[in-house]
Design an enzyme around this catalytic site. Structure first.
Site, PDB file in Angstrom:
ATOM      1  N   HIS A 387     -45.296  -1.234 -61.340  1.00  0.00           N
ATOM      2  CA  HIS A 387     -45.306  -1.662 -59.942  1.00  0.00           C
ATOM      3  C   HIS A 387     -45.270  -3.185 -59.849  1.00  0.00           C
ATOM      4  O   HIS A 387     -44.445  -3.761 -59.134  1.00  0.00           O
ATOM      5  CB  HIS A 387     -46.563  -1.116 -59.259  1.00  0.00           C
ATOM      6  CG  HIS A 387     -46.794  -1.616 -57.864  1.00  0.00           C
ATOM      7  ND1 HIS A 387     -46.654  -0.825 -56.761  1.00  0.00           N
ATOM      8  CD2 HIS A 387     -47.167  -2.840 -57.391  1.00  0.00           C
ATOM      9  CE1 HIS A 387     -46.920  -1.531 -55.674  1.00  0.00           C
ATOM     10  NE2 HIS A 387     -47.245  -2.763 -56.044  1.00  0.00           N
ATOM     11  N   GLU A 388     -46.179  -3.843 -60.560  1.00  0.00           N
ATOM     12  CA  GLU A 388     -46.299  -5.285 -60.431  1.00  0.00           C
ATOM     13  C   GLU A 388     -45.062  -6.012 -60.955  1.00  0.00           C
ATOM     14  O   GLU A 388     -44.566  -6.953 -60.327  1.00  0.00           O
ATOM     15  CB  GLU A 388     -47.549  -5.774 -61.149  1.00  0.00           C
ATOM     16  CG  GLU A 388     -48.853  -5.253 -60.563  1.00  0.00           C
ATOM     17  CD  GLU A 388     -49.102  -5.714 -59.136  1.00  0.00           C
ATOM     18  OE1 GLU A 388     -48.440  -6.670 -58.680  1.00  0.00           O
ATOM     19  OE2 GLU A 388     -49.957  -5.123 -58.465  1.00  0.00           O
ATOM     20  N   HIS A 391     -42.161  -6.122 -58.625  1.00  0.00           N
ATOM     21  CA  HIS A 391     -42.182  -7.183 -57.613  1.00  0.00           C
ATOM     22  C   HIS A 391     -41.359  -8.378 -58.086  1.00  0.00           C
ATOM     23  O   HIS A 391     -40.686  -9.043 -57.284  1.00  0.00           O
ATOM     24  CB  HIS A 391     -43.611  -7.620 -57.323  1.00  0.00           C
ATOM     25  CG  HIS A 391     -44.354  -6.686 -56.419  1.00  0.00           C
ATOM     26  ND1 HIS A 391     -43.874  -6.297 -55.188  1.00  0.00           N
ATOM     27  CD2 HIS A 391     -45.549  -6.067 -56.552  1.00  0.00           C
ATOM     28  CE1 HIS A 391     -44.739  -5.483 -54.606  1.00  0.00           C
ATOM     29  NE2 HIS A 391     -45.767  -5.326 -55.423  1.00  0.00           N
ATOM     30  N   TYR A 402     -42.474 -10.413 -47.721  1.00  0.00           N
ATOM     31  CA  TYR A 402     -43.713  -9.651 -47.830  1.00  0.00           C
ATOM     32  C   TYR A 402     -44.397  -9.600 -46.471  1.00  0.00           C
ATOM     33  O   TYR A 402     -45.520 -10.075 -46.286  1.00  0.00           O
ATOM     34  CB  TYR A 402     -44.615 -10.255 -48.903  1.00  0.00           C
ATOM     35  CG  TYR A 402     -45.555  -9.232 -49.451  1.00  0.00           C
ATOM     36  CD1 TYR A 402     -45.079  -8.204 -50.249  1.00  0.00           C
ATOM     37  CD2 TYR A 402     -46.896  -9.255 -49.144  1.00  0.00           C
ATOM     38  CE1 TYR A 402     -45.935  -7.228 -50.729  1.00  0.00           C
ATOM     39  CE2 TYR A 402     -47.763  -8.291 -49.618  1.00  0.00           C
ATOM     40  CZ  TYR A 402     -47.270  -7.283 -50.404  1.00  0.00           C
ATOM     41  OH  TYR A 402     -48.114  -6.309 -50.874  1.00  0.00           O
ATOM     42  N   GLU A 411     -43.430  -3.079 -51.155  1.00  0.00           N
ATOM     43  CA  GLU A 411     -44.511  -2.313 -51.776  1.00  0.00           C
ATOM     44  C   GLU A 411     -44.030  -0.941 -52.249  1.00  0.00           C
ATOM     45  O   GLU A 411     -44.322  -0.509 -53.363  1.00  0.00           O
ATOM     46  CB  GLU A 411     -45.649  -2.130 -50.773  1.00  0.00           C
ATOM     47  CG  GLU A 411     -46.649  -3.260 -50.753  1.00  0.00           C
ATOM     48  CD  GLU A 411     -47.344  -3.399 -52.094  1.00  0.00           C
ATOM     49  OE1 GLU A 411     -48.061  -2.473 -52.504  1.00  0.00           O
ATOM     50  OE2 GLU A 411     -47.159  -4.443 -52.727  1.00  0.00           O
ATOM     51  N   ASP A 430     -53.961   6.117 -60.789  1.00  0.00           N
ATOM     52  CA  ASP A 430     -54.988   7.119 -61.051  1.00  0.00           C
ATOM     53  C   ASP A 430     -55.711   6.897 -62.378  1.00  0.00           C
ATOM     54  O   ASP A 430     -56.863   7.314 -62.538  1.00  0.00           O
ATOM     55  CB  ASP A 430     -54.388   8.525 -61.013  1.00  0.00           C
ATOM     56  CG  ASP A 430     -53.169   8.664 -61.911  1.00  0.00           C
ATOM     57  OD1 ASP A 430     -52.228   7.857 -61.764  1.00  0.00           O
ATOM     58  OD2 ASP A 430     -53.143   9.583 -62.750  1.00  0.00           O
ATOM     59  N   TYR A 433     -58.414   3.755 -61.550  1.00  0.00           N
ATOM     60  CA  TYR A 433     -59.154   3.670 -60.302  1.00  0.00           C
ATOM     61  C   TYR A 433     -60.352   4.621 -60.308  1.00  0.00           C
ATOM     62  O   TYR A 433     -60.242   5.766 -60.740  1.00  0.00           O
ATOM     63  CB  TYR A 433     -58.214   4.013 -59.149  1.00  0.00           C
ATOM     64  CG  TYR A 433     -58.796   3.829 -57.755  1.00  0.00           C
ATOM     65  CD1 TYR A 433     -59.448   2.670 -57.395  1.00  0.00           C
ATOM     66  CD2 TYR A 433     -58.660   4.837 -56.809  1.00  0.00           C
ATOM     67  CE1 TYR A 433     -59.961   2.493 -56.123  1.00  0.00           C
ATOM     68  CE2 TYR A 433     -59.160   4.682 -55.527  1.00  0.00           C
ATOM     69  CZ  TYR A 433     -59.814   3.500 -55.187  1.00  0.00           C
ATOM     70  OH  TYR A 433     -60.306   3.338 -53.924  1.00  0.00           O
ATOM     71  N   THR A 434     -61.484   4.153 -59.852  1.00  0.00           N
ATOM     72  CA  THR A 434     -62.739   4.921 -59.747  1.00  0.00           C
ATOM     73  C   THR A 434     -62.911   5.906 -60.902  1.00  0.00           C
ATOM     74  O   THR A 434     -62.771   7.116 -60.731  1.00  0.00           O
ATOM     75  CB  THR A 434     -62.810   5.668 -58.405  1.00  0.00           C
ATOM     76  OG1 THR A 434     -61.642   6.468 -58.237  1.00  0.00           O
ATOM     77  CG2 THR A 434     -62.934   4.709 -57.250  1.00  0.00           C
ATOM     78  N   ASP A 440     -58.774  11.051 -58.640  1.00  0.00           N
ATOM     79  CA  ASP A 440     -58.622  10.080 -57.561  1.00  0.00           C
ATOM     80  C   ASP A 440     -57.511   9.102 -57.906  1.00  0.00           C
ATOM     81  O   ASP A 440     -57.152   8.922 -59.071  1.00  0.00           O
ATOM     82  CB  ASP A 440     -59.936   9.330 -57.370  1.00  0.00           C
ATOM     83  CG  ASP A 440     -60.138   8.883 -55.937  1.00  0.00           C
ATOM     84  OD1 ASP A 440     -59.365   9.336 -55.078  1.00  0.00           O
ATOM     85  OD2 ASP A 440     -61.045   8.083 -55.681  1.00  0.00           O
ATOM     86  N   ASP A 466     -52.832  -7.202 -42.400  1.00  0.00           N
ATOM     87  CA  ASP A 466     -52.198  -6.777 -43.654  1.00  0.00           C
ATOM     88  C   ASP A 466     -50.715  -7.157 -43.677  1.00  0.00           C
ATOM     89  O   ASP A 466     -49.854  -6.365 -44.049  1.00  0.00           O
ATOM     90  CB  ASP A 466     -52.378  -5.259 -43.834  1.00  0.00           C
ATOM     91  CG  ASP A 466     -51.795  -4.739 -45.128  1.00  0.00           C
ATOM     92  OD1 ASP A 466     -51.771  -5.475 -46.116  1.00  0.00           O
ATOM     93  OD2 ASP A 466     -51.351  -3.566 -45.125  1.00  0.00           O
ATOM     94  N   HIS A 471     -49.122  -2.455 -46.717  1.00  0.00           N
ATOM     95  CA  HIS A 471     -49.712  -1.454 -47.604  1.00  0.00           C
ATOM     96  C   HIS A 471     -49.873  -0.102 -46.936  1.00  0.00           C
ATOM     97  O   HIS A 471     -49.941   0.919 -47.604  1.00  0.00           O
ATOM     98  CB  HIS A 471     -51.074  -1.934 -48.106  1.00  0.00           C
ATOM     99  CG  HIS A 471     -50.980  -3.192 -48.884  1.00  0.00           C
ATOM    100  ND1 HIS A 471     -51.194  -4.419 -48.318  1.00  0.00           N
ATOM    101  CD2 HIS A 471     -50.650  -3.411 -50.167  1.00  0.00           C
ATOM    102  CE1 HIS A 471     -51.006  -5.345 -49.236  1.00  0.00           C
ATOM    103  NE2 HIS A 471     -50.673  -4.761 -50.363  1.00  0.00           N
TER     104      HIS A 471
END
Length: 556
Positions: A387-388, A391, A402, A411, A430, A433-434, A440, A466, A471
């Site tokens: 993803h990054e 960009h 943006y 995005e 996934d 994250y958390t 999640d 935003d 996003h």
């Protein structure tokens, strides 16, 4: 478990803001420009011209439909400039990027793409212009020509007339002064600025926001890491030095993270003296991985080891996954790194302490470690890295703003590539994250509502927060991509999936050839249909699937 959505940004991770929901019937790029969409998708025959001349011949032929306010009487070369030329040997087609100009000064965001089939005829023209530009500019200067008195010691004083046009396009502050103004404004908000991550520059534009007078403006960026990561785009009035508009390209999140997953990877390394280093010289101009050692200086120190076994999991993932992303773009699209010209891919891990963020700063990737609650080290998920780094590809192709729908496309396209490169499920982030919550993720492309995003234009979030909801509203094209690849029936529209591989080919072609910096969702539809037509044919199952997948989410 439902939670507030944390979302990947153009260079960072961000907690999305909530807002009331309205129909997307306004120009969400209004702060950037009073743009009028232009689309010519009827084949147009061009004879007796080749190369750039066929561009000028088409523009001259269509001038009356493309511009207003009497500009149609001007030479098209005074109204547009060619900014990029691309020949696609695979299809025999030619592709041009254009920018509207006024007295030789580009109009910010007023970009178009023009496309010729293998017979040399126009297949598509799309993009945006600013109409009535001379009127918009004329309201910002005195109607009468300015008179200046010059003194001659040997004769009477002389009166000379300086034209309005000269006044309109002649700056009264320098580019370096505009850069200083932007830096001072940023410093007033975050404190004394550290070293610039990219050499500061300022380019002169005609800036014509909706509902305001057009102004001559410098566009520049403040890009620093100290005292905090900042990447802000500034529009500085070239006459009086006032800040006309600004918006952030990096947002900041708070949270925590943990360590990486423990899977074994193989990757290319180099040597430095008696040590092995995370440097790969076999791909483009290299893949280089550094550690900030929990400080904030970039790029940091090259990660090294006394043997070919490296014991830094975050750096191993950053290095190996950067190679995976490079290989994906090279093998699928023939693209040599982020800029298409072999740009070195630099990554820095262990940035700051307990830093719950990852971002692309315009020249390299930066990863925090997290503290084990919200995130584990952010380099530990391939779709995040995909993803990054995408960009960076977007910056070097369509360069999508943006902001507003353009930012939501920015995005979403990064999500599409990150998810396709990993190819495991339809979740984003996934793996990192958390960690204490099973199943999640940051976002869910198959079910955006699960991450508090809309999946249909009926639920488009109209907001100034935003950066215009970049996003939040990315969920809509994300859902369309899921339907295009996977298939299914949504909102009463049946879509026959074509698989990730063909779907991402279409997206890449749309990004590389058709989209411009201010493209919105409607432009995305036109670009996707044309890209699919180029690759598979107008009446193909793939092009039908493209149309249906976009219609299903209300992108018409």
């Amino acid at each position: 478990m439902k939670k507030t959505a944390t979302l990947l940004l153009a260079g960072s991770l961000l907690v999305g803001a909530s807002s009331s929901v309205f129909a997307a019937d306004t120009n969400d790029l209004a702060p950037l420009g009073d743009y009028t969409p232009k689309l010519i998708n009827q084949p147009t025959t061009i004879t007796g011209a080749s190369g750039d001349e066929k561009v000028w011949k088409f523009l001259d032929k269509q001038k009356r439909t493309l511009v207003s306010d009497g500009a149609e009487s001007q030479d098209v070369k005074d109204l547009f400039e060619i900014t990029k030329r691309q020949a696609d040997s695979k299809t025999g087609t030619d592709h041009y990027r254009l920018n509207q100009v006024y007295q030789g000064i580009p109009v910010y965001g007023a970009e178009q793409t023009l496309h010729f089939d293998k017979s040399g005829n126009v297949s598509l023209y799309m993009g945006k212009v600013v109409n009535d530009l001379s009127d918009k500019l004329g309201t910002s200067e005195a109607a009468a020509p300015e008179k200046k008195v010059t003194e001659d010691v040997y004769a009477d004083a002389k009166e000379t007339v300086v034209s309005d046009t000269y006044n309109l396009v002649t700056p009264e502050i320098s580019a370096s002064e505009a850069i200083s103004i932007a830096q001072k404004d940023a410093a007033s908000k975050v404190g004394s600025l550290g070293e610039a991550q990219i050499a500061p520059s300022a380019k002169l534009y005609i800036y014509a926001p909706e509902g305001k007078e057009a102004r001559l403006a410098y566009v520049t960026e403040v890009n620093v890491l100290e005292p905090a990561p900042v990447r802000t785009r500034y529009f500085v009035d070239a006459k009086d030095g006032s800040v006309l508009f600004q918006y952030d390209l990096i947002e900041h999140a708070t949270g925590t993270g943990k360590g990486v997953l423990g899977d074994t990877k193989t990757f290319t390394v180099g040597t430095s003296g008696s040590r092995y280093v995370l440097t790969d010289t076999t791909r483009g101009n290299g893949i280089q991985t550094y550690t900030a050692a929990n400080r904030t200086s970039l790029p940091g120190t090259t990660v090294s080891s006394t043997s070919t076994t490296f014991s830094d999991p975050a750096s191993v993932d950053a290095h190996a996954y950067a190679a995976r992303v490079y290989d994906f773009f090279k093998s699928n699209f023939g693209r040599n790194s982020i800029d298409g010209r072999g740009m070195a891919i630099r990554s820095t891990t262990h940035y700051s302490s307990n830093y719950n963020n990852a971002f692309w700063n315009g020249s390299q990737m930066v990863y925090g470690d997290g503290d084990g609650t919200t995130f584990i080290p952010l380099s530990g998920d391939l779709d995040v890295i995909g993803h990054e780094l995408t960009h960076g590809v977007t910056e070097n192709t369509a360069n999508l703003e943006y902001y507003g729908q353009s930012g939501a496309l920015n995005e979403s396209i990064s999500d599409m590539f990150g998810n396709t490169i990993e190819g495991k499920n339809w979740m984003i982030g996934d793996a990192i994250y958390t960690p204490r919550v099973s199943g999640d993720a940051l976002r869910y492309m198959d079910n955006p509502e699960k991450g508090d995003q809309p999946s249909h234009m009926d639920d488009f979030v109209n907001t100034s927060a935003d950066n215009g909801g970049v996003h939040t509203n990315s969920g809509i094209p994300n859902k369309s991509f899921y339907l295009l690849a996977q298939g299914g029936t949504f909102d009463g529209v049946k879509v026959t999936g074509i698989g990730r591989s063909q779907a991402i080919q279409i997206v890449y072609r749309a990004l590389n050839y058709y989209l411009t910096s201010t493209s919105d969702f409607s432009d995305y539809r036109s670009a996707m249909i044309q890209a699919s037509t180029d690759l598979y044919g107008a009446n193909s199952a793939q092009t039908t699937a493209v149309k249906n997948s976009l219609s299903a989410v209300g992108i018409l």
